[in-house]
Design an enzyme around this catalytic site. Structure first.
Site, PDB file in Angstrom:
ATOM      1  N   GLU A 183      -2.516  -3.296  28.589  1.00  0.00           N
ATOM      2  CA  GLU A 183      -3.173  -4.579  28.822  1.00  0.00           C
ATOM      3  C   GLU A 183      -3.691  -4.674  30.254  1.00  0.00           C
ATOM      4  O   GLU A 183      -2.917  -4.581  31.209  1.00  0.00           O
ATOM      5  CB  GLU A 183      -2.190  -5.717  28.544  1.00  0.00           C
ATOM      6  CG  GLU A 183      -2.811  -7.091  28.663  1.00  0.00           C
ATOM      7  CD  GLU A 183      -1.864  -8.207  28.275  1.00  0.00           C
ATOM      8  OE1 GLU A 183      -2.327  -9.352  28.152  1.00  0.00           O
ATOM      9  OE2 GLU A 183      -0.657  -7.942  28.104  1.00  0.00           O
ATOM     10  N   GLU A 278      -2.072 -15.685  22.555  1.00  0.00           N
ATOM     11  CA  GLU A 278      -1.250 -15.677  23.772  1.00  0.00           C
ATOM     12  C   GLU A 278      -1.832 -16.656  24.796  1.00  0.00           C
ATOM     13  O   GLU A 278      -2.451 -16.263  25.784  1.00  0.00           O
ATOM     14  CB  GLU A 278      -1.141 -14.276  24.357  1.00  0.00           C
ATOM     15  CG  GLU A 278       0.017 -14.191  25.353  1.00  0.00           C
ATOM     16  CD  GLU A 278       0.159 -12.823  25.976  1.00  0.00           C
ATOM     17  OE1 GLU A 278       1.308 -12.372  26.092  1.00  0.00           O
ATOM     18  OE2 GLU A 278      -0.850 -12.220  26.356  1.00  0.00           O
TER      19      GLU A 278
END
Length: 305
Positions: A183, A278
């Site tokens: 990420e 998220e």
């Protein structure tokens, strides 16, 4: 709100004829909302005001609203029996487990950029732990962040150290069919992995089906923007998406990003994986949770005709 109840109707007509009493009408069956076009994954706490604090109750509530996946970043910190309960609930509901985070793998305190064996050992221990947790919840993806810059080493040396550590992690994850997804973050300039092209290059260098990109659109919008073109450029290495509008990191429609167009592009490319939710919620209480659902329904309404 409880999960849907499939009420069986009683055949009381004959009894009513005999006794002369009318049969009481039964409750109308409650049907879950239709699934979304893409597979959005909720987080623990997103529906606590409507379904209570228990994560499994929230999962059931979300299922009734059309959601079919979850994410749980802190899965490995939960007791093993709770991990198993979550896995059992997912299986019963027919929902998918999205990402969870490799424990202590490549954070600022033990960054993989440093090339230190003790840091690599912590990361590899986290990978082994992730394999066991994944079995309980039938997970396919785990999030890995390499850590912070090591200011005492050149960028090329740090990159080589990260690639070497990730290759060792992939050796553990690949036999288990587990994919670590890297990420790119925007939280602090100290983070080593920030640019999507940098993440793409590292995945190519690791050269494993167990090392791919987590394309978090909130972070990429902050760091670079140009979301749709970046998706196309990096498509071969993207294994997972996460959602969050910018600024604010809240649900789609609260910021500058055109998520209806983005979602349609991802759908049209044939993506079948999880879209992790998220982000936070822009309004408090049950009203905010209802607005969250509406925001996803609006953004997901991209089909023509």
């Amino acid at each position: 709100m409880q999960r849907r109840h499939f009420m069986q109707q009683s055949a009381l007509a004959g009894a009513a004829l005999i006794t002369g009493t009318a049969a009481k009408s039964q409750s109308v069956n409650k049907t879950a909302d239709a699934p979304f076009h893409l597979n959005y994954g909720i987080h623990d706490g997103m529906f606590k005001n409507s379904a209570g604090n228990d994560f499994i109750d929230q999962m059931k509530y979300a299922y009734d609203l059309g959601f079919r996946s979850i994410e749980d970043n802190g899965l490995t910190s939960r007791p093993e029996n709770m991990q198993q309960k979550i896995g059992d609930a997912l299986a019963k509901l027919g929902m998918t487990m999205g990402v969870f985070v490799v424990d202590k793998g490549g954070n600022g305190a033990n960054t993989l950029t440093a090339g230190k064996q003790e840091y690599i050992d912590i990361f590899l221990k986290g990978c082994r732990q992730a394999v066991e947790a994944a079995k309980r919840v039938n997970a396919k993806w785990v999030t890995v962040v390499p850590g912070d810059f090591d200011r005492h080493k050149s960028l090329d040396m740090q990159t080589a150290n990260v690639i070497g550590a990730l290759r060792k992690g992939a050796e553990i994850l690949e036999p288990a069919g587990l994919i670590m997804v890297l990420e790119s973050l925007s939280d602090t300039p100290d983070l080593f992995l920030r640019d999507i092209e940098q993440t793409y290059m590292i995945c190519k260098a690791v050269n494993s089906p167990s090392c791919k990109i987590l394309y978090d659109m909130y972070h990429i919008q902050r760091n670079r923007g140009d979301i749709i073109r970046q998706i196309d450029d990096c498509w071969s290495e993207i294994a997972y998406f996460q959602v969050g509008d910018n600024p604010g990191r809240k649900e789609p429609g609260t910021g500058e990003m055109n998520y209806k167009n983005i979602f349609k592009h991802i759908y049209d490319k044939g993506y079948k994986g999880v879209m992790g939710m998220e982000h936070g919620i822009s309004k408090p209480g049950k009203e905010g949770e209802a607005a969250l659902v509406k925001a996803y329904r609006d953004a997901d309404d991209f089909m023509e005709g």
